[in-house]
Design a protein around this motif. Structure first.
Motif, PDB file in Angstrom:
ATOM      1  N   GLY A  55      38.755  41.506  38.178  1.00  0.00           N
ATOM      2  CA  GLY A  55      39.180  43.097  38.347  1.00  0.00           C
ATOM      3  C   GLY A  55      39.474  43.529  36.945  1.00  0.00           C
ATOM      4  O   GLY A  55      39.590  44.643  36.753  1.00  0.00           O
ATOM      5  N   ALA A  56      39.678  42.668  35.957  1.00  0.00           N
ATOM      6  CA  ALA A  56      39.808  43.078  34.390  1.00  0.00           C
ATOM      7  C   ALA A  56      38.830  44.309  34.248  1.00  0.00           C
ATOM      8  O   ALA A  56      39.347  45.318  33.494  1.00  0.00           O
ATOM      9  CB  ALA A  56      39.835  42.062  33.459  1.00  0.00           C
ATOM     10  N   ALA A  86      40.067  47.513  35.983  1.00  0.00           N
ATOM     11  CA  ALA A  86      41.278  47.990  35.387  1.00  0.00           C
ATOM     12  C   ALA A  86      40.974  48.992  33.962  1.00  0.00           C
ATOM     13  O   ALA A  86      41.447  49.986  33.787  1.00  0.00           O
ATOM     14  CB  ALA A  86      42.108  46.851  35.043  1.00  0.00           C
ATOM     15  N   ASP A 118      37.761  52.676  40.370  1.00  0.00           N
ATOM     16  CA  ASP A 118      38.318  51.586  39.455  1.00  0.00           C
ATOM     17  C   ASP A 118      39.863  50.793  39.862  1.00  0.00           C
ATOM     18  O   ASP A 118      40.215  49.861  39.709  1.00  0.00           O
ATOM     19  CB  ASP A 118      38.449  52.133  38.061  1.00  0.00           C
ATOM     20  CG  ASP A 118      37.063  52.470  37.507  1.00  0.00           C
ATOM     21  OD1 ASP A 118      36.250  51.816  37.795  1.00  0.00           O
ATOM     22  OD2 ASP A 118      37.138  53.394  36.969  1.00  0.00           O
ATOM     23  N   ALA A 169      40.442  47.215  40.676  1.00  0.00           N
ATOM     24  CA  ALA A 169      41.555  46.449  40.004  1.00  0.00           C
ATOM     25  C   ALA A 169      42.670  45.893  40.753  1.00  0.00           C
ATOM     26  O   ALA A 169      42.883  44.817  40.664  1.00  0.00           O
ATOM     27  CB  ALA A 169      41.858  47.527  38.738  1.00  0.00           C
TER      28      ALA A 169
END
Length: 405
Positions: free
Chosen positions: A59-60, A63, A350, A354
């Motif tokens: 997920g980074a 993000a 996104d 994220a």
């Protein structure tokens, strides 16, 4: 050297016109594709972290894409779409170097995964500039009525690279290790940068009155919410399909994501014209149901054949949801703000990625990996309500226009 295209591409030449952009996206996104099936395995097996951390690392990237997406869209509007793609590729090289650095600390797993998180964040920003710039570039080259084809075909190049990257990354990881993925992430963007030096850019729109961020957001938010909900299903397959296959002892572990990507490309090749012809909301309403059924099949599957068939069905469904809702965005904004509008629109995706990756990882840790896909199907189904709302909104606007006449 920049030039302004004087003659817009006709329908039959849309794909040919987009070929240089698609080639850049194809090669540029291979660096993401090779890591997709092996990064969860590297974090889980090599570094010893649980599914929540796997989701956090995955997920980074999204993000960071969220943080940079609006900036990338505004940059493309003001400085030229090609410059946005070039900036993204430079960021990708930096992410590859950070991958290499993380491998120097595998004996200190916490430090290694922290560097991986930074690398994924840098790659997220790079991805944001590459894809937002590519779509804005394509929209400048063809007529407005072909917006759906632009979004679909540029996206197809992205998914093709991911489908290709999956098996390549798995083979390299099994035979060499994660260092091969790190090296590819560093080298391939440099090759694309050299290629783009020979591709002419398109001049940005002249500065002048541009819509405010608030005005663009008001036109984008409803399609964006729909895209975010639909993308939770993509998120489930992206982050957890390889772990599901590994847990069930199914091989190859990359099969679900590759089936998803291949079906998506096939659907866009055969039906990419549908949003432009019938309207984005109508097409999204039909295809999101197909996507949800595919996710349910994965969640209930007891054989790799059924799971892979479900992934293919989910890919076929998701294939036109994103470009169909993107058509609604383009039709509601002016050409001077298309980069910003598409940046905001993609930012909704996104947000979903994220937030969705860690949450789905938490769900999987509590109730098993199969439930990740069942929960994803429920969330994806909510997109049908958004598409219905857009249809009602469009009908109301047409009715008001008729009364005014």
């Amino acid at each position: 050297m920049s030039y302004i295209v004087s003659t817009k591409a006709r329908e039959g030449s849309v794909v040919l016109t987009l070929m240089p952009i698609m080639a850049a996206v194809l090669v540029g996104f291979v660096i993401i594709g090779v890591a997709l099936p092996v990064l969860p395995l590297h974090v889980h097996n090599d570094l010893g972290f649980d599914t929540f951390v796997v989701g956090l690392v995955a997920g980074a990237q999204f993000a960071a894409s969220l943080v940079s997406r609006i900036w990338a869209g505004s940059w493309s509007d003001r400085h030229g779409a090609k410059q946005g793609v070039v900036t993204g590729l430079i960021g990708a090289v930096a992410a590859g170097l950070l991958y290499l650095l993380s491998l120097a600390f595998v004996k200190v797993p916490v430090l290694s995964v922290a560097i991986l998180l930074i690398a994924r964040a840098v790659l997220g920003g790079a991805e944001s500039f590459i894809i937002t710039g590519a779509v804005a570039w394509g929209l400048r080259l063809v007529d407005r009525e072909h917006a759906g084809k632009v979004i679909a075909w540029v996206g197809t190049a992205m998914f093709a690279s991911m489908a290709l990257g999956g098996p390549v990354g798995s083979v390299l990881y099994a035979s060499v290790g994660f260092i091969a993925v790190a090296l590819i992430t560093t080298v391939l963007p440099l090759v694309v940068l050299l290629y783009l030096t020979r591709v002419p850019s398109v001049a940005p729109h002249p500065h002048g009155d541009r819509s405010s961020l608030k005005a663009v957001m008001s036109a984008v938010w409803l399609p964006g919410v729909g895209a975010a909900l639909a993308s939770i299903g993509y998120c489930a397959i992206l982050a957890f399909s390889s772990l599901l296959y590994s847990d069930m002892h199914w091989h190859p572990v990359w099969m679900a994501f590759t089936a998803f990507g291949l079906a998506l490309m096939l659907a866009r090749a055969l039906a990419g014209h549908l949003p432009d012809r019938f309207g984005g909301a109508k097409v999204a309403l039909v295809f999101v149901v197909i996507q949800a059924v595919g996710l349910i099949l994965i969640g209930l599957a007891r054989t790799p054949l059924i799971a892979s068939a479900g992934a293919a069905l989910a890919g076929f469904g998701y294939s036109l949801v994103y470009p169909a809702l993107g058509v609604e965005v383009v039709s509601a904004t002016t050409p001077k703000n298309q980069g910003l509008a598409m940046g905001i629109y993609t930012a909704f995706l996104d947000v979903a990625m994220a937030v969705g990756s860690p949450v789905l990882g938490w769900v999987g840790g509590l109730t098993g990996l199969g439930s990740v896909f069942l929960v994803g199907a429920v969330v994806v189904s909510c997109t049908a309500g958004v598409a219905g709302g857009l249809l009602c909104k469009g009908s109301s606007q047409r009715a008001r226009s008729g009364l005014e006449r």
